[in-house]
Enzyme design. Structure first.
Site, PDB file in Angstrom:
ATOM      1  N   GLY A  16       0.830  -1.208   0.000  1.00  7.46           N
ATOM      2  CA  GLY A  16       0.000   0.000   0.000  1.00  7.46           C
ATOM      3  C   GLY A  16       0.859   1.251   0.000  1.00  7.46           C
ATOM      4  N   ALA A  65      -5.193  -2.319   5.289  1.00  4.96           N
ATOM      5  CA  ALA A  65      -6.576  -1.970   5.613  1.00  4.96           C
ATOM      6  C   ALA A  65      -7.438  -2.124   4.369  1.00  4.96           C
ATOM      7  CB  ALA A  65      -6.666  -0.516   6.103  1.00  4.96           C
ATOM      8  N   TYR A  66      -8.722  -2.318   4.605  1.00  4.71           N
ATOM      9  CA  TYR A  66      -9.703  -2.257   3.518  1.00  4.71           C
ATOM     10  C   TYR A  66      -9.995  -0.768   3.358  1.00  4.71           C
ATOM     11  CZ  TYR A  66     -13.902  -3.309   0.800  1.00  4.71           C
ATOM     12  OH  TYR A  66     -14.847  -3.391  -0.201  1.00  4.71           O
ATOM     13  N   TYR A 104      -2.896   2.321  12.144  1.00  8.65           N
ATOM     14  CA  TYR A 104      -3.357   3.586  11.568  1.00  8.65           C
ATOM     15  C   TYR A 104      -4.868   3.575  11.429  1.00  8.65           C
ATOM     16  CZ  TYR A 104       1.577   4.068  10.916  1.00  8.65           C
ATOM     17  OH  TYR A 104       2.927   4.142  11.181  1.00  8.65           O
ATOM     18  N   THR A 106      -8.474   6.530  11.037  1.00  8.56           N
ATOM     19  CA  THR A 106      -8.950   7.516  10.065  1.00  8.56           C
ATOM     20  C   THR A 106      -9.758   8.658  10.676  1.00  8.56           C
ATOM     21  OG1 THR A 106     -10.414   7.733   8.144  1.00  8.56           O
ATOM     22  CG2 THR A 106     -10.949   5.997   9.684  1.00  8.56           C
ATOM     23  N   ASP A 107      -9.751   9.786   9.974  1.00  2.54           N
ATOM     24  CA  ASP A 107     -10.626  10.924  10.296  1.00  2.54           C
ATOM     25  C   ASP A 107     -12.105  10.554  10.120  1.00  2.54           C
ATOM     26  OD1 ASP A 107     -10.019  10.583   7.569  1.00  2.54           O
ATOM     27  OD2 ASP A 107     -10.373  12.683   7.071  1.00  2.54           O
ATOM     28  N   TYR A 130     -16.832   2.032   6.146  1.00  2.00           N
ATOM     29  CA  TYR A 130     -15.372   2.086   6.319  1.00  2.00           C
ATOM     30  C   TYR A 130     -15.030   2.698   7.685  1.00  2.00           C
ATOM     31  CZ  TYR A 130     -10.651   4.059   5.825  1.00  2.00           C
ATOM     32  OH  TYR A 130      -9.347   4.428   6.039  1.00  2.00           O
ATOM     33  N   LYS A 134     -13.248   0.862  10.926  1.00  2.00           N
ATOM     34  CA  LYS A 134     -11.969   1.351  11.458  1.00  2.00           C
ATOM     35  C   LYS A 134     -12.110   1.693  12.948  1.00  2.00           C
ATOM     36  CE  LYS A 134      -8.569   2.202   9.500  1.00  2.00           C
ATOM     37  NZ  LYS A 134      -7.346   1.385   9.208  1.00  2.00           N
ATOM     38  N   TRP A 155      -6.763  11.813   4.435  1.00  6.54           N
ATOM     39  CA  TRP A 155      -6.508  12.242   3.053  1.00  6.54           C
ATOM     40  C   TRP A 155      -5.067  11.886   2.627  1.00  6.54           C
ATOM     41  CZ3 TRP A 155      -9.205  17.489   1.565  1.00  6.54           C
ATOM     42  CH2 TRP A 155     -10.502  17.511   2.070  1.00  6.54           C
TER      43      TRP A 155
HETATM   44  N1  NAP Z   1      -5.933   6.528   2.012  1.00  9.94           N
HETATM   45  C1  NAP Z   1      -6.454   7.458   2.802  1.00  9.94           C
HETATM   46  O1  NAP Z   1      -6.872   8.538   2.354  1.00  9.94           O
HETATM   47  C2  NAP Z   1      -6.536   7.228   4.298  1.00  9.94           C
HETATM   48  C3  NAP Z   1      -7.171   8.189   5.101  1.00  9.94           C
HETATM   49  C4  NAP Z   1      -7.219   7.982   6.473  1.00  9.94           C
HETATM   50  C5  NAP Z   1      -6.641   6.863   7.033  1.00  9.94           C
HETATM   51  N2  NAP Z   1      -6.058   5.940   6.222  1.00  9.94           N
HETATM   52  C6  NAP Z   1      -5.482   4.732   6.842  1.00  9.94           C
HETATM   53  O2  NAP Z   1      -4.087   4.724   6.600  1.00  9.94           O
HETATM   54  C7  NAP Z   1      -3.623   3.383   6.500  1.00  9.94           C
HETATM   55  C8  NAP Z   1      -2.815   3.213   5.212  1.00  9.94           C
HETATM   56  O3  NAP Z   1      -3.665   3.436   4.105  1.00  9.94           O
HETATM   57  P1  NAP Z   1      -3.105   3.613   2.626  1.00  9.94           P
HETATM   58  O4  NAP Z   1      -3.530   4.948   2.170  1.00  9.94           O
HETATM   59  O5  NAP Z   1      -1.684   3.226   2.563  1.00  9.94           O
HETATM   60  O6  NAP Z   1      -4.016   2.541   1.868  1.00  9.94           O
HETATM   61  P2  NAP Z   1      -3.731   1.691   0.562  1.00  9.94           P
HETATM   62  O7  NAP Z   1      -2.732   2.362  -0.293  1.00  9.94           O
HETATM   63  O8  NAP Z   1      -5.073   1.342   0.025  1.00  9.94           O
HETATM   64  O9  NAP Z   1      -3.044   0.393   1.161  1.00  9.94           O
HETATM   65  C9  NAP Z   1      -3.748  -0.540   1.904  1.00  9.94           C
HETATM   66  C10 NAP Z   1      -3.022  -1.842   1.761  1.00  9.94           C
HETATM   67  O10 NAP Z   1      -3.755  -2.812   2.524  1.00  9.94           O
HETATM   68  C11 NAP Z   1      -3.768  -3.981   1.764  1.00  9.94           C
HETATM   69  N3  NAP Z   1      -4.868  -4.864   2.065  1.00  9.94           N
HETATM   70  C12 NAP Z   1      -6.170  -4.744   1.739  1.00  9.94           C
HETATM   71  N4  NAP Z   1      -6.842  -5.830   2.127  1.00  9.94           N
HETATM   72  C13 NAP Z   1      -5.930  -6.651   2.695  1.00  9.94           C
HETATM   73  C14 NAP Z   1      -5.997  -7.917   3.278  1.00  9.94           C
HETATM   74  N5  NAP Z   1      -7.125  -8.617   3.338  1.00  9.94           N
HETATM   75  N6  NAP Z   1      -4.856  -8.467   3.774  1.00  9.94           N
HETATM   76  C15 NAP Z   1      -3.683  -7.815   3.694  1.00  9.94           C
HETATM   77  N7  NAP Z   1      -3.556  -6.607   3.144  1.00  9.94           N
HETATM   78  C16 NAP Z   1      -4.673  -6.033   2.660  1.00  9.94           C
HETATM   79  C17 NAP Z   1      -3.840  -3.565   0.318  1.00  9.94           C
HETATM   80  O11 NAP Z   1      -3.365  -4.651  -0.434  1.00  9.94           O
HETATM   81  P3  NAP Z   1      -3.418  -4.708  -2.026  1.00  9.94           P
HETATM   82  O12 NAP Z   1      -2.242  -3.880  -2.450  1.00  9.94           O
HETATM   83  O13 NAP Z   1      -3.255  -6.157  -2.320  1.00  9.94           O
HETATM   84  O14 NAP Z   1      -4.747  -4.153  -2.417  1.00  9.94           O
HETATM   85  C18 NAP Z   1      -2.956  -2.349   0.300  1.00  9.94           C
HETATM   86  O15 NAP Z   1      -1.629  -2.692  -0.025  1.00  9.94           O
HETATM   87  C19 NAP Z   1      -4.868   2.499   6.569  1.00  9.94           C
HETATM   88  O16 NAP Z   1      -5.023   2.059   7.896  1.00  9.94           O
HETATM   89  C20 NAP Z   1      -6.000   3.444   6.232  1.00  9.94           C
HETATM   90  O17 NAP Z   1      -7.224   3.038   6.806  1.00  9.94           O
HETATM   91  C21 NAP Z   1      -5.959   6.104   4.871  1.00  9.94           C
END
Ligand code: NAP
Length: 303
Positions: A16, A65-66, A104, A106-107, A130, A134, A155
Site C-alpha cells: 500500500g 486496511a480495507y 493507523y 482515520t478521520d 469504512y 476502522k 486524506w
Molecule cells: N488513504 C487514505 O486517504 C486514508 C485516510 C485515512 C486513514 N487511512 C489509513 O491509513 C492506512 C494506510 O492506508 P493507505 O492509504 O496506505 O491505503 P492503501 O494504499 O489502500 O493500502 C492498503 C493496503 O492494505 C492492503 N490490504 C487490503 N486488504 C488486505 C488484506 N485482506 N490483507 C492484507 N492486506 C490487505 C492492500 O493490499 P493490495 O495492495 O493487495 O490491495 C494495500 O496494499 C490504513 O489504515 C487506512 O485506513 C488512509
C-alpha cells in the site's frame, strides 16, 4: 549491533502507499519483514496469528486496511474482518509477546459536524461502513490491553499508489474542467510525513516505552493546515508545471450533494494534532509543502 539485538519489525500492508513508505523509512532501524496481502491476508485471522508467531517481532507496523470507502458499503463483512477483527487479533498476538503495535486509523470515525478541529476524545459517529469498521478496529486493539499506538490520519497522498493527488494529475491533463467537492474539509497528509512522524514518536518514547501511556493510545497525526477537495485540486495544479499547451483543467467547486457516492463523507474532518505534540513533541509539516515534495518526486513540480 548484532542482528539479535536489533528490533524485529513486522510491516503489514507492504504494497500500500503507507506500507511502501514505512519500509523505506524503517529500513535501517532493525530486522524488517514486510508482508503484502499475498503473504499475510488480514481476512484470514490464522494467517495473522501465524505471521506474528513465526517472525516474533518487537514492533508491528500495520498499514494494511480495507480502504475502498465506497465499495465497503456493499462488502461490510469483509471490511469488518480486515479493519476491525484482524487488528484485534494483531493486538492480542502483540500482547502475548510484549510487542508494540502501531496501527493507523482515520478521520472518518467522526461525523464531520464539529466546528473546528476534532480532538481524540470527541464523540465518534462514523457516517459510513469504512469509518465504522476502522473505529471498531481501534476499540478491539484497546480492549486487548497490550501496548499499542493508534494514529488517526487523513486524506493520505504519496508519489505512488492510488490517491487523490495522482488522480488529479491524470484527470487534469485529460480534461478541460473538473468539478470537485468544495464543502468537505480535511488535511491532506503525505505517507512520508506519517512514516517520519511514526519514527519520531518511537524515537521520543523508545520502542520499549511507547504504548505504555494511560491516554488510550489514540493520537491524531495529520499534516498541518487544512483545505477542501477543490482547494487541494487547485493547489496541485498551481504547483505543477504545465502539462500540455492548454494547461491543466479548470477546477469548479461543487457541493458534495452534487457528487453522490455510495458512502457518505464528513464535512469537517480536520483533526487537532495537539495531543501528539504535547506527549511526544512531534508535529507533521504543512500539507502544501508535502504536496510540492510529491510533485517534485513525480518530476512535475513547477520551476
Ligand atoms: N488513504 C487514505 O486517504 C486514508 C485516510 C485515512 C486513514 N487511512 C489509513 O491509513 C492506512 C494506510 O492506508 P493507505 O492509504 O496506505 O491505503 P492503501 O494504499 O489502500 O493500502 C492498503 C493496503 O492494505 C492492503 N490490504 C487490503 N486488504 C488486505 C488484506 N485482506 N490483507 C492484507 N492486506 C490487505 C492492500 O493490499 P493490495 O495492495 O493487495 O490491495 C494495500 O496494499 C490504513 O489504515 C487506512 O485506513 C488512509
Amino acid at each position: 549491533m548484532s542482528a539479535e539485538q536489533r528490533p524485529r519489525i513486522l510491516i503489514l500492508g507492504a504494497n500500500g502507499q503507507l506500507g511502501q513508505m514505512l519500509q523505506r523509512v524503517f529500513a535501517g532501524d532493525g530486522v524488517v519483514e514486510a508482508l503484502g496481502r499475498d503473504r499475510c491476508d488480514l481476512a484470514d485471522l490464522d494467517q495473522v496469528r501465524n505471521a506474528v508467531a513465526s517472525f516474533a517481532p518487537q514492533l508491528i507496523l500495520n498499514a494494511a486496511a480495507y480502504t475502498a470507502v465506497d465499495k465497503a458499503e456493499s462488502e461490510p463483512e469483509l471490511a469488518a474482518r480486515i479493519n476491525a477483527e484482524a487488528p484485534g487479533v494483531l493486538a492480542e498476538e502483540a500482547k502475548k509477546r510484549g510487542a508494540l503495535l502501531v496501527h493507523y486509523s482515520t478521520d472518518y470515525v467522526f461525523d464531520g459536524s464539529k466546528r473546528g478541529p476534532w480532538v481524540e476524545d470527541d464523540p465518534t459517529s462514523p457516517l459510513n461502513v469504512y469509518g465504522a469498521t476502522k473505529l471498531e478496529g481501534e476499540r478491539n486493539i484497546l480492549s486487548a490491553g497490550g501496548r499499542a499506538l493508534i494514529f488517526r490520519t487523513s486524506w493520505v497522498v504519496s508519489a505512488e499508489g492510488k490517491n487523490f493527488l495522482r488522480t488529479m494529475l491524470k484527470l487534469g491533463a485529460e480534461r478541460d474542467e473538473l468539478r470537485i467537492v468544495n464543502d468537505q474539509y480535511g488535511a491532506p497528509t503525505s505517507t512520508r510525513a506519517i512514516a517520519q512522524g511514526t519514527k519520531a514518536v518511537l524515537a521520543s518514547a523508545g520502542v520499549e516505552g511507547a504504548g505504555e501511556d494511560t491516554e488510550g493510545g489514540v493520537y491524531h497525526m495529520t499534516c498541518a493546515g487544512e483545505t477542501s477537495w477543490s482547494g487541494f485540486a487547485q493547489a496541485i495544479f498551481a504547483a505543477a508545471g504545465p502539462s500540455r499547451e492548454q494547461g491543466w483543467a479548470t477546477v469548479t467547486g461543487i457541493p458534495g450533494s452534487e457528487y453522490p457516492t455510495p458512502a457518505r463523507r464528513p464535512a469537517n474532518s480536520v483533526l487537532s494534532n495537539e495531543k501528539l505534540a504535547a506527549r511526544f513533541g512531534v508535529s507533521l509539516p504543512a500539507w502544501d509543502a508535502e504536496m510540492r515534495g510529491i510533485l517534485k518526486t513525480l518530476g512535475v513540480a513547477r520551476g
